[in-house]
Design an enzyme around this catalytic site. Structure first.
Site, PDB file in Angstrom:
ATOM      1  N   TRP A 177      -4.388 -41.225 -27.424  1.00 11.96           N
ATOM      2  CA  TRP A 177      -5.367 -41.424 -26.358  1.00 11.96           C
ATOM      3  C   TRP A 177      -5.139 -42.755 -25.660  1.00 11.96           C
ATOM      4  CZ3 TRP A 177     -10.974 -39.516 -27.720  1.00 11.96           C
ATOM      5  CH2 TRP A 177     -10.896 -38.159 -28.087  1.00 11.96           C
ATOM      6  N   THR A 185     -29.662 -36.543 -13.725  1.00  7.20           N
ATOM      7  CA  THR A 185     -28.317 -37.105 -13.859  1.00  7.20           C
ATOM      8  C   THR A 185     -27.562 -36.747 -12.575  1.00  7.20           C
ATOM      9  OG1 THR A 185     -27.478 -35.084 -14.844  1.00  7.20           O
ATOM     10  CG2 THR A 185     -28.327 -36.727 -16.359  1.00  7.20           C
ATOM     11  N   GLU A 237     -30.180 -40.438 -19.763  1.00 11.24           N
ATOM     12  CA  GLU A 237     -30.782 -39.849 -20.970  1.00 11.24           C
ATOM     13  C   GLU A 237     -31.300 -40.893 -21.951  1.00 11.24           C
ATOM     14  OE1 GLU A 237     -28.003 -38.995 -19.523  1.00 11.24           O
ATOM     15  OE2 GLU A 237     -27.574 -36.854 -19.670  1.00 11.24           O
ATOM     16  N   LYS A 268      -4.888 -38.188 -22.449  1.00  9.90           N
ATOM     17  CA  LYS A 268      -4.222 -37.786 -23.691  1.00  9.90           C
ATOM     18  C   LYS A 268      -2.727 -37.677 -23.442  1.00  9.90           C
ATOM     19  CE  LYS A 268      -8.481 -35.765 -24.737  1.00  9.90           C
ATOM     20  NZ  LYS A 268      -9.255 -35.221 -23.625  1.00  9.90           N
TER      21      LYS A 268
HETATM   22  P1  ADP Z   1     -23.974 -40.327 -14.366  1.00  9.18           P
HETATM   23  O1  ADP Z   1     -22.971 -41.413 -14.131  1.00  9.18           O
HETATM   24  O2  ADP Z   1     -23.463 -39.173 -15.150  1.00  9.18           O
HETATM   25  O3  ADP Z   1     -24.784 -40.029 -13.215  1.00  9.18           O
HETATM   26  P2  ADP Z   1     -25.610 -42.155 -15.732  1.00  9.18           P
HETATM   27  O4  ADP Z   1     -25.910 -43.038 -14.596  1.00  9.18           O
HETATM   28  O5  ADP Z   1     -26.649 -41.802 -16.678  1.00  9.18           O
HETATM   29  O6  ADP Z   1     -25.100 -40.818 -15.277  1.00  9.18           O
HETATM   30  O7  ADP Z   1     -24.317 -42.730 -16.407  1.00  9.18           O
HETATM   31  C1  ADP Z   1     -24.128 -42.791 -17.771  1.00  9.18           C
HETATM   32  C2  ADP Z   1     -22.686 -43.019 -18.076  1.00  9.18           C
HETATM   33  O8  ADP Z   1     -22.180 -44.176 -17.412  1.00  9.18           O
HETATM   34  C3  ADP Z   1     -22.436 -43.285 -19.541  1.00  9.18           C
HETATM   35  O9  ADP Z   1     -22.409 -42.099 -20.292  1.00  9.18           O
HETATM   36  C4  ADP Z   1     -21.096 -44.003 -19.496  1.00  9.18           C
HETATM   37  O10 ADP Z   1     -20.013 -43.087 -19.406  1.00  9.18           O
HETATM   38  C5  ADP Z   1     -21.160 -44.779 -18.209  1.00  9.18           C
HETATM   39  N1  ADP Z   1     -21.531 -46.168 -18.483  1.00  9.18           N
HETATM   40  C6  ADP Z   1     -22.729 -46.753 -18.326  1.00  9.18           C
HETATM   41  N2  ADP Z   1     -22.667 -48.063 -18.641  1.00  9.18           N
HETATM   42  C7  ADP Z   1     -21.383 -48.317 -19.014  1.00  9.18           C
HETATM   43  C8  ADP Z   1     -20.677 -49.480 -19.459  1.00  9.18           C
HETATM   44  N3  ADP Z   1     -21.253 -50.670 -19.557  1.00  9.18           N
HETATM   45  N4  ADP Z   1     -19.383 -49.336 -19.777  1.00  9.18           N
HETATM   46  C9  ADP Z   1     -18.752 -48.140 -19.673  1.00  9.18           C
HETATM   47  N5  ADP Z   1     -19.360 -47.020 -19.244  1.00  9.18           N
HETATM   48  C10 ADP Z   1     -20.655 -47.099 -18.918  1.00  9.18           C
END
Ligand code: ADP
Length: 545
Positions: free
Chosen positions: A443, A185, A330, A438
């Site tokens: 929210w 990640t 994940e 918040k």
């Molecule tokens: P990170 O951004 O933490 O490196 P990831 O690439 O795994 O890790 O990103 C996952 C996160 O990206 C999700 O938990 C969510 O917050 C956000 N995300 C992914 N797709 C969408 C979407 N279509 N709309 C809103 N948020 C999204």
């Protein structure tokens, strides 16, 4: 017991299928040299076998890690199949991370081989002395392009590495639950965490990715993953492509609007995938040059919330269906995709558009629920929001290298996202729990505030963050990059919110900036935005309100 054959679901079996049944489907790659490389699935399979052979030759143990720092291209694809297929673990590293983070990740994963595009030579030169586990450095290039004085011990070119290997190879058969690949990640909170995929999770995910209510990939498609192969396995597209035998088109490092558009038109791309910031560059280019698509039919957009204005532009102006998708490292990553149910097709256009802006429905294989602070499930009414939990055979159970307690709560993985789910099962991400604002006990969704700003014609990119407030705890601020040559003032943008959201949700202030910092996967970096001097200055607002 049933009386059917039992074959483990292995990544190598996807490749065997692609070669036997779609051997002449094309794989086209824009190379870092700038030219287009073109060959077929059968050539790819032959070279993937040579990769497997060379890994046997150097006696890399089963489950040994092969790291990559590479763009989307055919050599990277050969590693996807050759490394995992032979029982080793492919570890795609995001080259846009900070060098210290890259070294940390390579050490944590215990990478023994590192294959990299020459673009990343300076990066490898900077980190190699900090990576004691790496024994072999391979530059993804021809022998003639290998720099002679790189300073990297034993550096070899990929072509000379595999060229002497025989082209035949019997893919080993092993437990489908064996590890196949890993991604970290991006570590926006603390150190990055390693997610270790299995052959079984990858193959099941590939089946699902190709379904009509997912990405609908078929042998008739030409697929362009603009999403990098180091961003959660290019969302599983390389595997789904082998499963269906479609044509694959790789953009290399040229992700600007002009280059992507050219590739789509010249290669007859029908389906493409990427994050919103990359598509914005494409749409801007097309608007400026007054261009149209001749073959593109569908695009999956995810990784961050896709602004409704972008979905509208693709559909209404260019006739391209947008499949809004949500997922995480994940979740392999497909966790939900937004395609309409039959009954929604008769809804008025604006109602359909509202649905398409949601993150969509759960594919079979990644179920979800929302829960409240007490951990109890919340109703699916499209209004109540709670913490989103997921489970399924391609969802993480624990982070690498594993712990006693694992990463689950009652068998479910807590995503850190906040969402609503409606009566038809459409999930809508309100925010990341750490980004939600918040205000006075209520929210405010930062995504909703951003989406409205992005619909203003003079706004190129917008990010909403909360700043502390003596009375309301936090208030929203909108940070905006305007389109080149377009003027916009604070009052005009704030007035644009009138009637679209409740008055108390309208941002308190607008901050105009030249650039919004983007993270390693092209997402807006809220943590860095909050630290921008223009924003920190707002932290101590006037006491009376
Ligand atoms: P990170 O951004 O933490 O490196 P990831 O690439 O795994 O890790 O990103 C996952 C996160 O990206 C999700 O938990 C969510 O917050 C956000 N995300 C992914 N797709 C969408 C979407 N279509 N709309 C809103 N948020 C999204």
């Amino acid at each position: 017991m049933g009386l059917m054959q039992s074959h483990p679901l292995l990544i190598s079996s996807l490749l065997v299928h692609a070669e036997r049944h779609h051997g002449d489907s094309e794989i086209v790659s824009r190379r870092i040299e700038g030219d287009l490389h073109r060959y077929q699935w059968r050539d790819m399979a032959r070279r993937a076998r040579q990769v497997a052979r060379v890994l046997d030759d150097i006696q890399l143990p089963l489950s040994g890690r092969v790291g990559t720092l590479a763009w989307n291209g055919y050599r990277h694809l050969e590693l996807y199949f050759g490394v995992s297929g032979s029982g080793r673990v492919l570890h795609t590293i995001n080259p846009r991370l900070h060098p210290d983070q890259i070294a940390w990740i390579a050490n944590h994963a215990g990478d023994q081989v590192l294959c990299f595009d020459l673009t990343f030579l300076p990066l490898v030169q900077a980190v190699h002395s900090q990576c004691p586990t790496i024994l072999y450095y391979v530059a993804l290039c021809d022998q003639k392009d290998l720099p002679s004085d790189s300073g990297i011990p034993g550096l070899i070119s990929y072509e000379s590495w595999i060229e002497k290997q025989p082209e035949d190879y019997t893919w080993p058969q092993f437990d489908e639950n064996a590890a196949s690949s890993m991604c970290y990640t991006s570590g926006t909170t603390g150190h990055p965490k390693g997610v270790l995929y299995s052959h079984r999770s990858t193959v099941l995910h590939a089946y699902s990715a190709a379904l009509p209510d997912s990405m609908a990939i078929s042998a008739r498609d030409a697929v362009l993953p603009v999403v990098p192969m180091f961003h959660v396995n290019a969302w599983g597209i390389p595997y789904a492509a082998a499963l269906t035998g479609c044509k694959l088109v790789f953009p290399g490092k040229q992700l600007d609007g002009k280059s992507v558009y050219q590739l789509i038109e010249e290669e007859g791309v029908t389906f493409a995938a990427g994050v919103p910031t990359v598509w914005q560059m494409l749409l801007d280019h097309m608007k400026n040059e007054n261009l149209r698509f001749s073959t593109l039919r569908r695009t999956v957009i995810g990784g961050a919330a896709c602004p409704p204005a972008m979905i509208q532009a693709f559909q209404a102006q260019y006739g391209v269906e947008v499949i809004h998708a949500w997922g995480m490292t994940e979740t392999s990553p497909l966790g939900s995709l937004c395609t309409l149910k039959n009954k929604s097709l008769t809804l008025p256009a604006d109602e359909q558009m509202k649905l398409r802006c949601k993150q969509g429905r759960a594919p079979f294989g990644c179920d979800f629920k929302i829960v409240g602070d007490d951990g109890e499930p919340l109703p699916w009414d499209g209004k109540t929001f709670g913490d989103l939990y997921v489970k399924g055979p391609w969802v993480v159970r624990d982070y690498f290298p594993g712990t006693e307690e694992g990463a689950l709560v009652d068998g479910w993985f807590p995503t850190g996202d906040v969402a609503t789910i409606d009566t038809d099962g459409y999930m809508h991400i309100t925010d990341r729990s750490k980004d939600v604002i918040k205000s006075g006990g209520e929210w405010i969704s930062s995504i909703e505030i951003e989406n409205i700003a992005m619909a203003h014609p003079a706004v190129q990119l917008a990010a909403c963050v909360g700043v502390s407030h003596p009375k309301w705890d936090e208030r929203p601020i909108i940070v905006v990059v305007t389109r080149p040559g377009m003027a916009l003032d604070k009052q005009e943008l704030l007035a644009f919110y009138d009637g679209k959201i409740a008055k108390w949700q309208i941002p308190d202030d607008v901050v105009f900036v030249d650039e919004i910092p983007l993270g390693a996967t092209g997402k807006m970096l809220k943590s860095r935005i909050r630290q921008m001097p223009e924003i920190s200055a707002l932290r101590e607002p006037a006491a009376e309100e």
